[in-house]
Design an enzyme around this catalytic site. Structure first.
Site, PDB file in Angstrom:
ATOM      1  N   CYS A 292      -4.763 -22.538  10.633  1.00  0.00           N
ATOM      2  CA  CYS A 292      -6.229 -22.496  10.714  1.00  0.00           C
ATOM      3  C   CYS A 292      -6.809 -21.443  11.666  1.00  0.00           C
ATOM      4  O   CYS A 292      -7.838 -20.853  11.341  1.00  0.00           O
ATOM      5  CB  CYS A 292      -6.811 -23.874  10.974  1.00  0.00           C
ATOM      6  SG  CYS A 292      -6.119 -24.726  12.390  1.00  0.00           S
TER       7      CYS A 292
ATOM      8  N   ARG B 161       7.277 -23.400  15.973  1.00  0.00           N
ATOM      9  CA  ARG B 161       6.972 -24.108  17.225  1.00  0.00           C
ATOM     10  C   ARG B 161       8.271 -24.332  17.983  1.00  0.00           C
ATOM     11  O   ARG B 161       9.264 -24.761  17.388  1.00  0.00           O
ATOM     12  CB  ARG B 161       6.335 -25.477  16.939  1.00  0.00           C
ATOM     13  CG  ARG B 161       5.050 -25.352  16.175  1.00  0.00           C
ATOM     14  CD  ARG B 161       4.383 -26.701  16.028  1.00  0.00           C
ATOM     15  NE  ARG B 161       3.158 -26.553  15.248  1.00  0.00           N
ATOM     16  CZ  ARG B 161       2.323 -27.521  14.982  1.00  0.00           C
ATOM     17  NH1 ARG B 161       2.559 -28.745  15.451  1.00  0.00           N
ATOM     18  NH2 ARG B 161       1.229 -27.311  14.273  1.00  0.00           N
TER      19      ARG B 161
ATOM     20  N   GLU C  73      10.181 -26.553  19.671  1.00  0.00           N
ATOM     21  CA  GLU C  73      10.152 -28.011  19.852  1.00  0.00           C
ATOM     22  C   GLU C  73      11.129 -28.487  20.917  1.00  0.00           C
ATOM     23  O   GLU C  73      11.090 -29.640  21.338  1.00  0.00           O
ATOM     24  CB  GLU C  73      10.427 -28.738  18.533  1.00  0.00           C
ATOM     25  CG  GLU C  73       9.340 -28.566  17.467  1.00  0.00           C
ATOM     26  CD  GLU C  73       8.099 -29.433  17.716  1.00  0.00           C
ATOM     27  OE1 GLU C  73       8.063 -30.167  18.725  1.00  0.00           O
ATOM     28  OE2 GLU C  73       7.160 -29.341  16.904  1.00  0.00           O
TER      29      GLU C  73
ATOM     30  N   ARG D  45      11.646 -32.494  12.549  1.00  0.00           N
ATOM     31  CA  ARG D  45      11.066 -31.814  13.716  1.00  0.00           C
ATOM     32  C   ARG D  45      11.871 -30.550  13.951  1.00  0.00           C
ATOM     33  O   ARG D  45      12.923 -30.578  14.549  1.00  0.00           O
ATOM     34  CB  ARG D  45      11.063 -32.722  14.953  1.00  0.00           C
ATOM     35  CG  ARG D  45      10.304 -32.091  16.118  1.00  0.00           C
ATOM     36  CD  ARG D  45      10.101 -33.034  17.254  1.00  0.00           C
ATOM     37  NE  ARG D  45       9.255 -34.154  16.890  1.00  0.00           N
ATOM     38  CZ  ARG D  45       7.915 -34.105  16.852  1.00  0.00           C
ATOM     39  NH1 ARG D  45       7.287 -33.011  17.163  1.00  0.00           N
ATOM     40  NH2 ARG D  45       7.241 -35.166  16.511  1.00  0.00           N
TER      41      ARG D  45
ATOM     42  N   GLU E 180      -1.895 -25.454   4.586  1.00  0.00           N
ATOM     43  CA  GLU E 180      -3.049 -25.899   5.365  1.00  0.00           C
ATOM     44  C   GLU E 180      -4.348 -25.601   4.642  1.00  0.00           C
ATOM     45  O   GLU E 180      -4.795 -24.467   4.576  1.00  0.00           O
ATOM     46  CB  GLU E 180      -3.066 -25.276   6.763  1.00  0.00           C
ATOM     47  CG  GLU E 180      -4.259 -25.844   7.532  1.00  0.00           C
ATOM     48  CD  GLU E 180      -4.193 -25.704   9.035  1.00  0.00           C
ATOM     49  OE1 GLU E 180      -3.229 -25.140   9.560  1.00  0.00           O
ATOM     50  OE2 GLU E 180      -5.149 -26.172   9.679  1.00  0.00           O
TER      51      GLU E 180
ATOM     52  N   ASP F  79      -3.995 -39.460  11.164  1.00  0.00           N
ATOM     53  CA  ASP F  79      -2.576 -39.182  10.970  1.00  0.00           C
ATOM     54  C   ASP F  79      -2.057 -40.037   9.813  1.00  0.00           C
ATOM     55  O   ASP F  79      -2.451 -41.191   9.667  1.00  0.00           O
ATOM     56  CB  ASP F  79      -1.770 -39.560  12.226  1.00  0.00           C
ATOM     57  CG  ASP F  79      -1.684 -38.405  13.216  1.00  0.00           C
ATOM     58  OD1 ASP F  79      -2.268 -37.334  12.939  1.00  0.00           O
ATOM     59  OD2 ASP F  79      -1.052 -38.586  14.272  1.00  0.00           O
TER      60      ASP F  79
ATOM     61  N   GLU G 122       4.896 -38.995  11.476  1.00  0.00           N
ATOM     62  CA  GLU G 122       3.639 -38.374  11.036  1.00  0.00           C
ATOM     63  C   GLU G 122       4.010 -37.294  10.039  1.00  0.00           C
ATOM     64  O   GLU G 122       4.651 -36.314  10.399  1.00  0.00           O
ATOM     65  CB  GLU G 122       2.899 -37.758  12.228  1.00  0.00           C
ATOM     66  CG  GLU G 122       1.651 -37.008  11.778  1.00  0.00           C
ATOM     67  CD  GLU G 122       1.107 -36.022  12.806  1.00  0.00           C
ATOM     68  OE1 GLU G 122       1.185 -36.300  14.016  1.00  0.00           O
ATOM     69  OE2 GLU G 122       0.597 -34.975  12.378  1.00  0.00           O
TER      70      GLU G 122
ATOM     71  N   ASN H 297      -1.671 -34.698   8.448  1.00  0.00           N
ATOM     72  CA  ASN H 297      -2.896 -35.175   9.085  1.00  0.00           C
ATOM     73  C   ASN H 297      -4.116 -34.563   8.415  1.00  0.00           C
ATOM     74  O   ASN H 297      -4.001 -33.674   7.572  1.00  0.00           O
ATOM     75  CB  ASN H 297      -2.882 -34.891  10.585  1.00  0.00           C
ATOM     76  CG  ASN H 297      -2.844 -33.416  10.881  1.00  0.00           C
ATOM     77  OD1 ASN H 297      -3.134 -32.591  10.015  1.00  0.00           O
ATOM     78  ND2 ASN H 297      -2.489 -33.078  12.096  1.00  0.00           N
TER      79      ASN H 297
ATOM     80  N   CYS I 153      -9.572 -29.278   8.942  1.00  0.00           N
ATOM     81  CA  CYS I 153      -8.356 -28.821   8.287  1.00  0.00           C
ATOM     82  C   CYS I 153      -7.390 -29.981   8.128  1.00  0.00           C
ATOM     83  O   CYS I 153      -7.566 -31.042   8.721  1.00  0.00           O
ATOM     84  CB  CYS I 153      -7.706 -27.704   9.086  1.00  0.00           C
ATOM     85  SG  CYS I 153      -7.386 -28.125  10.797  1.00  0.00           S
TER      86      CYS I 153
ATOM     87  N   ARG J  55       8.163 -32.518   6.169  1.00  0.00           N
ATOM     88  CA  ARG J  55       7.877 -33.925   6.498  1.00  0.00           C
ATOM     89  C   ARG J  55       7.646 -34.762   5.243  1.00  0.00           C
ATOM     90  O   ARG J  55       8.096 -35.901   5.176  1.00  0.00           O
ATOM     91  CB  ARG J  55       6.665 -33.996   7.430  1.00  0.00           C
ATOM     92  CG  ARG J  55       6.917 -33.310   8.780  1.00  0.00           C
ATOM     93  CD  ARG J  55       6.964 -34.284   9.913  1.00  0.00           C
ATOM     94  NE  ARG J  55       7.333 -33.623  11.154  1.00  0.00           N
ATOM     95  CZ  ARG J  55       6.642 -33.724  12.293  1.00  0.00           C
ATOM     96  NH1 ARG J  55       5.544 -34.453  12.343  1.00  0.00           N
ATOM     97  NH2 ARG J  55       7.054 -33.115  13.381  1.00  0.00           N
TER      98      ARG J  55
END
Ligand code: ATP
Ligand code: ZN
Ligand code: MG
Length: 498
Positions: free
Chosen positions: A301, A331, A333, A342, A350, A411, A429, A432, A457, A464
């Site tokens: 976003c 990311r 993590e 993860r 998105e 979520d 999760e 979202n 967004c 996931r």
């Protein structure tokens, strides 16, 4: 709050001759500001040859450092031409700021540019080595806010985040209780990637992930009228400064280093060393790398908002409905990495939406309907929705509460049978959905012809979705729900390794 600034001006020549005039000038200046701020006071005025020193005190809205710069300008204007003198230097000898906090700090607090001490709820800030540039910026008020934020965070730490369940599917009997990533790795459907938190997906796992992508596009994005865009996945820091990511998660980015030059000569030694040693000589490499000014996409976003920066959107184009399915999110993590759920590199669609508050609330309901259709009718999942703290509040280290929910984030969480009991284990999760009010609209100065705009967004994490589905439904297409089998009922043959 109590500000006490001790400063002096160094003039280009002796000012003791015009002492009276300066005294009167300062007294008048003081009176003028008193009209805006009753607590304002300039005292200890001393003149010594070319030096004028004083303290500026204030307990109110008018900050001494702003007064100091204003005073300097007015003195220059008044005495410059008339007396042929100018202020050569502003010296700040001491700047102390006293203020009360709501609660006392629970541990040590530090802040750049100043020493800070506390007596119960009372804080004293002593600024050191500051110059005019420092005062011209709005640093001091931001330093005070930052201290307040840090102390407030002492009281949040350890408390659980705001989380309010809003919808729950019925219980579904899982096909199995294994960790899908481990099983897929065992079967050779995927393997650990070459670096931490990355995966190499072979055709079987790829086909499942690509099916998730197809379902998201066909069942959600296309029916709702979202149009695909392709954004960049290299994000300059200026964009993250505007969205708040830069202060929120600097430890989670993958930073990008550009070469500082393409000049072959400059790279010659590095090439020589590589050819001779067959190793990467880091010290030599560093010489030709620029300091990072950007990072890899964390969420799509920010760059999408940037693309609307400063633009006025016509009423006919509202709501704007777009999605990015190209930029890969990265990311760091660290210790949290697990399986494909993860990871440090993931594939996310998105959708982002910009429109009036009414349009977005209406859109949210329609999106929820589509999402429910996918998770209930196609995946046959055991899942739930919860209202949670929006990420931009989370990232400020706060846990949020009911008041932060009028816009807010939902979520979507799935039961992961391999993690144990559905009541006791942590659910995953898997996506979202947020409506973020005008936060980014303001940050990027996005306008409509007439309407006030909101934005939001939704992060559709394909790894996931995949792992939530497989954790409940297993790896055998024979046992997959009918709705899903319409999209995929046979996996490609794998490669046999000897
Ligand atoms: P978490 O609390 O699990 O770390 P998050 O709040 O950081 O998630 P968001 O920033 O809200 O996640 O990102 C939205 C979506 O992106 C998530 O719902 C999820 O589908 C996906 N996602 C986020 N982090 C990862 C990750 N490390 N690996 C795979 N998917 C991820
Ligand atoms: Zn987003
Ligand atoms: Mg996270």
């Amino acid at each position: 709050m109590m500000f006490d600034l001790k400063a002096s001006f160094n003039f280009s020549s002796d000012v003791s001759l015009i002492k009276n005039e300066l005294d009167t000038f300062i007294a008048d200046f003081n009176k003028k500001i008193l009209l805006k701020d009753k607590t304002f006071n300039i005292k200890n005025v001393k003149i010594d040859k070319s030096n004028l020193s004083f303290n500026i005190i204030s307990e109110g809205v008018f900050r001494p450092h702003n007064a100091l710069l204003q005073m300097k300008n007015e003195i220059s204007r008044n005495f410059g031409k008339k007396n042929y003198l100018g202020i050569r230097e502003i010296n700040i000898h001491n700047y102390s700021i006293n203020f009360d906090l709501e609660k006392k700090p629970l541990k040590k607090v530090t802040i750049p540019f100043a020493d800070i001490t506390f007596k119960d709820k009372h804080a004293t800030l002593i600024l050191k080595n500051i110059d005019k540039e420092f005062l011209q910026h709005n640093y001091i008020d931001r330093m005070i806010s930052r201290i307040r934020e840090k102390v407030a965070n002492h009281y949040y730490e350890g408390k659980s985040e705001f989380w309010k369940p809003i919808w729950e599917s019925e219980e579904k009997k899982p096909i199995w209780t294994k960790d899908p990533t481990e099983e897929m790795a065992r079967l050779g459907w995927l393997q650990q990637g070459p670096t931490k938190g990355k995966w190499f997906y072979r055709s079987q796992a790829t086909t499942i992930i690509k099916t998730m992508e197809k379902i998201a596009i066909e069942e959600i994005l296309k029916p709702l009228g979202f149009k695909e865009i392709i954004s960049s996945h290299i994000v300059p820091f200026e964009i993250w400064l505007k969205t708040g990511h830069m202060e929120g998660m600097p430890g989670e980015f993958y930073y990008i280093a550009e070469p500082s030059t393409r000049d072959k000569e400059k790279w010659e030694r590095f090439v020589d060393l590589t050819k001779i040693t067959k190793e990467i000589q880091q010290d030599e490499l560093k010489k030709n790398l620029a300091t990072p000014t950007s990072g890899l996409c964390y969420a799509q976003c920010p760059v999408i908002y940037w693309s609307f920066k400063g633009k006025t959107i016509s009423e006919e184009s509202l709501p704007v409905l777009v999605y990015d399915n190209t930029a890969i999110s990265s990311r760091y993590e660290s210790g949290g990495r697990h399986g494909i759920e993860r990871v440090d590199e993931f594939h996310r669609i998105e959708p982002i939406y910009i429109g009036t508050s009414k349009q977005l609330i209406n859109l949210r309901d329609k999106m929820l309907e589509c999402y429910k259709h996918v998770f209930n009718d196609i995946f046959d999942l055991e899942w739930r929705m919860a209202q949670v703290t929006p990420w931009y509040i989370q990232q400020a280290g706060e846990i949020g509460d009911e008041n932060t929910q009028d816009t807010g984030t939902i979520d979507f969480e799935a039961y992961m049978p391999y993690r144990g009991d559905r009541k006791k284990s942590e659910w995953l999760e898997f996506q979202n959905l947020s409506i973020l009010g005008d936060k980014y609209i303001k940050a990027f100065n996005i306008k409509a012809q007439k309407s006030a705009l909101w934005s939001g967004c939704s992060g559709i994490g394909l790894e996931r979705w995949t792992t939530a589905f497989l954790a409940q439904k297993g790896l055998d297409p024979e046992h997959w729900p009918k709705g899903f089998r319409k999209y995929l009922d046979k996996l490609p043959d794998g490669i046999e390794f000897l």
